[in-house]
Design an enzyme around this catalytic site. Sequence first.
Site, PDB file in Angstrom:
ATOM      1  N   ASP A  66       0.851  -1.191   0.000  1.00 43.41           N
ATOM      2  CA  ASP A  66       0.000   0.000   0.000  1.00 43.41           C
ATOM      3  C   ASP A  66       0.886   1.241   0.000  1.00 43.41           C
ATOM      4  O   ASP A  66       1.019   1.947   1.006  1.00 43.41           O
ATOM      5  CB  ASP A  66      -0.907  -0.031   1.235  1.00 43.41           C
ATOM      6  CG  ASP A  66      -2.078   0.935   1.122  1.00 43.41           C
ATOM      7  OD1 ASP A  66      -2.319   1.437   0.009  1.00 43.41           O
ATOM      8  OD2 ASP A  66      -2.737   1.183   2.136  1.00 43.41           O
ATOM      9  N   GLU A 121      -6.374   5.304  -8.484  1.00 43.44           N
ATOM     10  CA  GLU A 121      -7.664   5.849  -8.056  1.00 43.44           C
ATOM     11  C   GLU A 121      -8.086   7.052  -8.879  1.00 43.44           C
ATOM     12  O   GLU A 121      -7.273   7.927  -9.208  1.00 43.44           O
ATOM     13  CB  GLU A 121      -7.586   6.245  -6.573  1.00 43.44           C
ATOM     14  CG  GLU A 121      -8.926   6.560  -5.964  1.00 43.44           C
ATOM     15  CD  GLU A 121      -8.969   6.243  -4.481  1.00 43.44           C
ATOM     16  OE1 GLU A 121     -10.000   6.542  -3.860  1.00 43.44           O
ATOM     17  OE2 GLU A 121      -7.993   5.695  -3.941  1.00 43.44           O
TER      18      GLU A 121
END
Length: 316
Positions: free
Chosen positions: A16, A95
């Site tokens: 992440d 994103e």
Amino acid sequence: MNQLEQLKKYSIVVADTGNVGLIKDFLPQDATTNPTLILNSIKLPFYKNLIHKSIKYSKKFCKTFEEIVSLASNKISVDIGTNILKIIPGRVSTEIDARVSFNKDLCISHAKSIINMYKENGVRKNRILIKLASTWEAIQAAKELEKEKINCNLTLLFSFSQAKACAEAGVYLISPFVGRIYDWYKNKNLINNTDISQDPGVVSVKKIFNFYKKYSYKTIVMAASFRNTSQILELSGCDYLTISPVLLNKLKSSSVKVERKLFLSEKTMFRKSSMSESKFRFQHNEDAMASEKLSEGIRQFGIDQKKIENIIIKNI
């Protein structure tokens, strides 16, 4: 074997982070990014020329100032994702602008723009996951994108109703947020038990995982947003686990035995039923934690997106 190596036997580990150096250290299968991580990444020396490159690129296609800034922001995310894909064997999640999370058509157009820029970089769409917030509109956008073989990662997922809607939409992957669920209950002084198996974030993921497996949904469950390694280890066996560099390092530094905690054979008490828009909105609204955390997450990603754009504006 250290805990990270052991964990990889039961779950696919995802980094992440957008930091290429850290990704090299942990050798994950996949990697995820978001506006906050992109904001931190563009401050790194490795990406020094990325902003000017993105502005130059955007000026070739856009006429208005706003369009240049918006496209340049997406271009930065794509170029960071492209660099990450040179290191990892799997996929990267990129994103879209969280501020369009309540507009299905804009979600789709942003997603396709990102996919096209990856294509220009020589990256096939089967190595990309488009991240969208788990609003009703974004879930329906993902449903359409999946039909065009554009796989999606539905993020900011806090409620069971979000998970059910995503499964019915046939999205590729969901990211239930363990740590943020835990934070909400802790801040409300609603956690009275130190047993990690009763952690509300952990319980939420187990509930979703068991439901998906019982009814043979193909959607991947990728637990995210961890606060400690205990939460991670309690979800050993979950399809995917996306973990921050800090916690990856802790796992790498420990050799304590890791046991699988999630199995395909576990039962669920929840029935399979269709999820209409009105049912989704009502059920999600009934979950105070999920309603608050989804709204908060979209706002925060929107703020970080604006910070990225302000950096771009200063360089135009």
